[in-house]
Each structure stands twice: as structure tokens, then as C-alpha cells.
Design a protein around this motif. Structure first.
Motif, PDB file in Angstrom:
ATOM      1  N   LYS A 196       0.815  -1.206   0.000  1.00 14.03           N
ATOM      2  CA  LYS A 196       0.000   0.000   0.000  1.00 14.03           C
ATOM      3  C   LYS A 196       0.848   1.255   0.000  1.00 14.03           C
ATOM      4  CE  LYS A 196      -3.840   2.175   2.479  1.00 14.03           C
ATOM      5  NZ  LYS A 196      -4.762   2.071   3.632  1.00 14.03           N
ATOM      6  N   TRP A 197       2.004   1.203   0.618  1.00 18.13           N
ATOM      7  CA  TRP A 197       2.860   2.379   0.752  1.00 18.13           C
ATOM      8  C   TRP A 197       4.021   2.410  -0.245  1.00 18.13           C
ATOM      9  CZ3 TRP A 197       7.874   1.042   1.826  1.00 18.13           C
ATOM     10  CH2 TRP A 197       8.078  -0.227   2.347  1.00 18.13           C
ATOM     11  N   LEU A 198       4.113   1.394  -1.101  1.00 19.37           N
ATOM     12  CA  LEU A 198       5.254   1.283  -2.002  1.00 19.37           C
ATOM     13  C   LEU A 198       4.799   1.173  -3.454  1.00 19.37           C
ATOM     14  CD1 LEU A 198       8.351   0.943  -2.287  1.00 19.37           C
ATOM     15  CD2 LEU A 198       7.961  -1.533  -2.161  1.00 19.37           C
ATOM     16  N   LYS A 199       5.355   2.013  -4.320  1.00 20.13           N
ATOM     17  CA  LYS A 199       5.043   1.967  -5.749  1.00 20.13           C
ATOM     18  C   LYS A 199       6.349   1.958  -6.550  1.00 20.13           C
ATOM     19  CE  LYS A 199       1.630   4.334  -7.508  1.00 20.13           C
ATOM     20  NZ  LYS A 199       0.777   5.445  -8.039  1.00 20.13           N
ATOM     21  N   ILE A 200       6.437   1.037  -7.486  1.00 22.33           N
ATOM     22  CA  ILE A 200       7.570   0.956  -8.400  1.00 22.33           C
ATOM     23  C   ILE A 200       7.074   1.384  -9.779  1.00 22.33           C
ATOM     24  CG2 ILE A 200       9.321  -0.552  -9.419  1.00 22.33           C
ATOM     25  CD1 ILE A 200       8.873  -2.422  -6.974  1.00 22.33           C
ATOM     26  N   TYR A 201       7.775   2.300 -10.421  1.00 22.30           N
ATOM     27  CA  TYR A 201       7.286   2.821 -11.696  1.00 22.30           C
ATOM     28  C   TYR A 201       8.410   2.897 -12.721  1.00 22.30           C
ATOM     29  CZ  TYR A 201       9.376   7.237 -10.184  1.00 22.30           C
ATOM     30  OH  TYR A 201      10.252   8.207  -9.757  1.00 22.30           O
ATOM     31  N   ALA A 202       8.020   2.951 -13.987  1.00 21.95           N
ATOM     32  CA  ALA A 202       8.969   3.091 -15.085  1.00 21.95           C
ATOM     33  C   ALA A 202       8.322   3.895 -16.194  1.00 21.95           C
ATOM     34  CB  ALA A 202       9.405   1.726 -15.611  1.00 21.95           C
ATOM     35  N   ASN A 203       9.111   4.752 -16.834  1.00 17.62           N
ATOM     36  CA  ASN A 203       8.641   5.573 -17.947  1.00 17.62           C
ATOM     37  C   ASN A 203       9.628   5.479 -19.102  1.00 17.62           C
ATOM     38  OD1 ASN A 203       6.340   6.814 -16.560  1.00 17.62           O
ATOM     39  ND2 ASN A 203       7.881   7.886 -15.347  1.00 17.62           N
TER      40      ASN A 203
END
Length: 237
Positions: A196-203
Motif C-alpha cells: 500500500k505504501w510502495l510503488k515501483i514505476y517506469a517511464n
């Protein structure tokens, strides 16, 4: 359903840079806009027309614009000018169980014209006659974005378009003058949220590796940014 209208008139002012002589005039403008917005459920649309009336369009001479050292940071006046056009946008968010599918699109049509004759030491302007088009204003701009979003993961993509821009003032057809390239590029992004508190992202910007000339000042043709990838982690406490 909800339909609304909007309108306004705004007075613009830009003072001369510090150290300018008394002959240097500030920039004044009156900007008008009017349009309508429509909302129905998860869908929305907007159309806005704009008209900017410049009594004294100004520009600060910069090295990136090709100015010589003696003119750097000086203001040059471009007289009366008009910039006008139309902005449209629309969007919808479609529910599909636990998944949301947002889609948006936007289009801008812009015209810019000088209304007086003048000669400027700033090479962006040069020798101008009334009716000449203002440089570095693209006639058409367009964006289309689509996504698929879930609480745990999502992906989104966008396609962008910018029409050619003339790089010198004039009235000749844009294909017969110095101009930037027509630009089309695609961006892609995604995220994964295992906690809930962790997001991994890529662009990924410029996914297809498009190569376009976006300017020729101050020292020749320059291309757009190449394909690049960004990966990050975002924690919220």
C-alpha cells in the motif's frame, strides 16, 4: 449532465528588464477567452476560443536565440501583434470491474501575426512586415492518452503531435521557409504497487526513437531528446 459556459478578459503586463533606457516600452496585452464545458457521468468535453491582442510584443535577446554578445539580455520591441485560436479537450474514464480505463485527447489550433512593420536586431524577428506570421508558434498540437489502471498495477501511453514551426517571421508558405520538423512521438509508462505504501514505476519517453529537428538556433540544427528510460520507487509513509 452539466453544461457550463466561461468567458473572461485579462490585462497582461511585462516590464522592461532592469537597466533599460526610457525608450524601451513595457509589453501590454489584453487576452480574451470564451468557451463551454460539458460533463456527463464519467465523460467530459471542453471547447475554448482565445484571442490575445498585444499592444507591444517584446522579446529578451538571448544567446540561445542567436543574439550577439552586445545585445544579450536586451529587450527588443515587436509592435502590435495578435495570437488567437481554439483549444479543445475531451476525456472519459471507463470502469471494467476492478480496472479503470482512462482516455483523454486534446487539440490546439493557434495563429500568430504581426500587425506592424519593424526591424529588430534580434534574429528571431529580423525585418518584419504587417501580416507576417510570428515564429515558433505551431499551427497544430495534438495529444491522445490511454491507460489501464488497477490498484496493484497499471500502464499508460500517449501519442503527441506538434506541427512545423517557422523559425523566421514571414508570410511565405511554411514549406518554403526555414522551419522545424513535424514531430510525432510516443511515451509509455507503467507502475506496480506490491504494498500500500510502495510503488515501483517506469517511464519510456520517445518510445519509437523519433528524430526531428526542433530548432536551428543558435548554431545550427538541433534534434529532439532521444529515447530515454526512467525507473523509480516511491514510498509513502
Amino acid at each position: 449532465k452539466e453544461l457550463g459556459v466561461l468567458g473572461g478578459a485579462y490585462r497582461g503586463f511585462s516590464p522592461p528588464p532592469p537597466g533599460s533606457s526610457r525608450e524601451v516600452r513595457p509589453e501590454y496585452s489584453v487576452n480574451y477567452e470564451a468557451g463551454a464545458r460539458y460533463t456527463r457521468g464519467r465523460a467530459r468535453a471542453e471547447v475554448v476560443g482565445f484571442f490575445n491582442d498585444y499592444q507591444n510584443l517584446t522579446n529578451i535577446c538571448t544567446q540561445s536565440g542567436g543574439c550577439v554578445d552586445a545585445n544579450l539580455d536586451r529587450q527588443f520591441d515587436a509592435g502590435t501583434a495578435r495570437v488567437y485560436g481554439l483549444e479543445t479537450s475531451a476525456g472519459v474514464e471507463l470502469p471494467a470491474g476492478p480496472v479503470k480505463i482512462p482516455a483523454t485527447t486534446a487539440y490546439t489550433l493557434t495563429y500568430g501575426e504581426f500587425q506592424s512593420d519593424f526591424t529588430s536586431q534580434d534574429p528571431i524577428y529580423g525585418t518584419v512586415r504587417a501580416g507576417d506570421k510570428i515564429p515558433y508558434i505551431p499551427r497544430h498540437q495534438f495529444n491522445l492518452a490511454l491507460g489501464i489502471e488497477h490498484r496493484l498495477a497499471g500502464v499508460n501511453t500517449s501519442v503527441n503531435y506538434v506541427a512545423k514551426m517557422r523559425e523566421v517571421a514571414g508570410s511565405a508558405p511554411i514549406d518554403e521557409t526555414i522551419a522545424t520538423d513535424e514531430q510525432v512521438w510516443m511515451d509509455l509508462g507503467g507502475y506496480f504497487q506490491p504494498l500500500k505504501w510502495l510503488k515501483i514505476y517506469a517511464n519510456v519517453r520517445n518510445l519509437t526513437g523519433a528524430e526531428n529537428i526542433v530548432g536551428r538556433r543558435p548554431y545550427g540544427a538541433r534534434v529532439n531528446a532521444p529515447r530515454w528510460v526512467q525507473v523509480g520507487v516511491k514510498a509513502t509513509f
